[in-house]
Design an enzyme around this catalytic site. Sequence first.
Site, PDB file in Angstrom:
ATOM      1  N   ASP A 134       0.703  -1.242  -0.161  1.00 24.49           N
ATOM      2  CA  ASP A 134       0.060  -0.051   0.030  1.00 24.49           C
ATOM      3  C   ASP A 134       0.938   1.358  -0.053  1.00 24.49           C
ATOM      4  O   ASP A 134       1.991   1.401   0.254  1.00 24.49           O
ATOM      5  CB  ASP A 134      -1.055   0.027   1.184  1.00 24.49           C
ATOM      6  CG  ASP A 134      -0.409  -0.383   2.376  1.00 24.49           C
ATOM      7  OD1 ASP A 134       0.902  -0.408   2.443  1.00 24.49           O
ATOM      8  OD2 ASP A 134      -0.809  -0.716   3.600  1.00 24.49           O
ATOM      9  N   ASN A 155      -7.530  -2.484  14.059  1.00 23.93           N
ATOM     10  CA  ASN A 155      -9.118  -2.776  13.709  1.00 23.93           C
ATOM     11  C   ASN A 155      -8.995  -4.044  12.904  1.00 23.93           C
ATOM     12  O   ASN A 155      -9.888  -4.454  12.153  1.00 23.93           O
ATOM     13  CB  ASN A 155      -9.523  -1.754  13.338  1.00 23.93           C
ATOM     14  CG  ASN A 155      -8.967  -1.208  11.813  1.00 23.93           C
ATOM     15  OD1 ASN A 155      -7.950  -1.778  11.474  1.00 23.93           O
ATOM     16  ND2 ASN A 155      -9.520  -0.024  11.231  1.00 23.93           N
ATOM     17  N   HIS A 175      -7.330  -4.600  10.023  1.00 26.16           N
ATOM     18  CA  HIS A 175      -6.922  -4.239   8.589  1.00 26.16           C
ATOM     19  C   HIS A 175      -5.549  -4.982   8.382  1.00 26.16           C
ATOM     20  O   HIS A 175      -4.681  -5.428   9.013  1.00 26.16           O
ATOM     21  CB  HIS A 175      -6.936  -2.640   8.203  1.00 26.16           C
ATOM     22  CG  HIS A 175      -5.830  -1.871   8.705  1.00 26.16           C
ATOM     23  ND1 HIS A 175      -5.907  -0.934   9.529  1.00 26.16           N
ATOM     24  CD2 HIS A 175      -4.632  -1.966   8.609  1.00 26.16           C
ATOM     25  CE1 HIS A 175      -4.756  -0.092   9.796  1.00 26.16           C
ATOM     26  NE2 HIS A 175      -3.914  -0.864   9.072  1.00 26.16           N
ATOM     27  N   GLU A 219      -9.556  -1.776   5.151  1.00 21.97           N
ATOM     28  CA  GLU A 219     -10.303  -1.372   6.363  1.00 21.97           C
ATOM     29  C   GLU A 219     -11.516  -2.259   6.765  1.00 21.97           C
ATOM     30  O   GLU A 219     -12.011  -2.596   5.553  1.00 21.97           O
ATOM     31  CB  GLU A 219     -10.572   0.083   6.480  1.00 21.97           C
ATOM     32  CG  GLU A 219      -9.617   1.460   6.447  1.00 21.97           C
ATOM     33  CD  GLU A 219      -8.730   1.252   7.632  1.00 21.97           C
ATOM     34  OE1 GLU A 219      -8.800   0.323   8.459  1.00 21.97           O
ATOM     35  OE2 GLU A 219      -7.848   2.161   7.992  1.00 21.97           O
TER      36      GLU A 219
HETATM   37  C1  GLP Z   1      -0.549   0.528   8.837  1.00 18.42           C
HETATM   38  C2  GLP Z   1       0.063  -0.149   7.547  1.00 18.42           C
HETATM   39  C3  GLP Z   1      -0.385  -1.848   7.672  1.00 18.42           C
HETATM   40  C4  GLP Z   1       0.132  -2.203   9.014  1.00 18.42           C
HETATM   41  C5  GLP Z   1      -0.536  -1.497  10.191  1.00 18.42           C
HETATM   42  C6  GLP Z   1      -0.168  -1.916  11.578  1.00 18.42           C
HETATM   43  O1  GLP Z   1      -1.639   0.978   8.698  1.00 18.42           O
HETATM   44  N1  GLP Z   1      -0.764   0.185   6.508  1.00 18.42           N
HETATM   45  O2  GLP Z   1       0.118  -2.499   6.646  1.00 18.42           O
HETATM   46  O3  GLP Z   1       0.220  -3.605   9.152  1.00 18.42           O
HETATM   47  O4  GLP Z   1      -0.308  -0.288   9.709  1.00 18.42           O
HETATM   48  O5  GLP Z   1       1.092  -1.287  11.938  1.00 18.42           O
HETATM   49  P1  GLP Z   1       2.060  -1.524  12.799  1.00 18.42           P
HETATM   50  O6  GLP Z   1       2.956  -2.715  12.739  1.00 18.42           O
HETATM   51  O7  GLP Z   1       2.850  -0.291  13.166  1.00 18.42           O
HETATM   52  O8  GLP Z   1       1.223  -1.838  14.526  1.00 18.42           O
END
Ligand code: GLP
Length: 242
Positions: free
Chosen positions: A68, A137, A139, A144
């Site tokens: 992404d 959440n 995702h 989402e």
């Molecule tokens: C972001 C990314 C995701 C990632 C998520 C969790 O929103 N787009 O790909 O998995 O955050 O992030 P973290 O690993 O910092 O908890």
Amino acid sequence: MLRILKGNDYGDMSRIAANVIFAQITLKPDSVLGLATGSTPIGAYEQLIKYYEEGNLDFSHVTSVNLDEYRGLDDTSDQSYRYFMNKYLFDHVNINLEKTNVPDGKESDAARECLRYDNLIENLGGIDLQLLGLGNNGHIGFNEPGQVFEKGTHCVDLAESTIEANSRFFNSIDEVPTQAYTMGIGNIMSADKILIVVSGEGKADIVKEAFFGPITPQVPASILQLHKDVTLVGDEAALSKI
Ligand code: GLP
């Protein structure tokens, strides 16, 4: 099939995750790796850099496709996911930058960018190993919670909770982009193997919900229960409720 590997702490779980990627590249040097951002995979990337520096890992034939990118951010912006990937991995290993792919956040024509990215993944012959983090959440990528599982690359409005969670990387919450381009659930589920990394007690509830709760687009990661080859790597805290 779900395989669960537990590390004692963040360092340990990062090594376990890096070893899965290490094995993948060793067995198939021209692997197509689906890569992820977020804070959780950083330790695994550091470990991969170590293996490279020690002369044991060669990225020269690897192709990567990232999950992404924020819409509207230029790839030179230090908050862009392209910048993140260069900083935490690509700049430190011998991957050919021309074989690294991230959605183009500056492309304002969403339909065009999404089609380009879907075609790109298809032309690569699909993804061998997809690395994922897990949003609070549920995702994955930027898929989402919603009414449906979106199949292909699409442009999303980020959930308020995601904007809040990610504001820690920006000067203020107003600077967090409100939209992003993300691979869809179909792109992710088409990968041959999936590796998902989770860390910290803050993820414990969502890990339980995603892997042991109902399969629903309200928890996008829950669809991974239908994938044939998922490795969930977590530290004790994140896996404490399962
Ligand atoms: C972001 C990314 C995701 C990632 C998520 C969790 O929103 N787009 O790909 O998995 O955050 O992030 P973290 O690993 O910092 O908890």
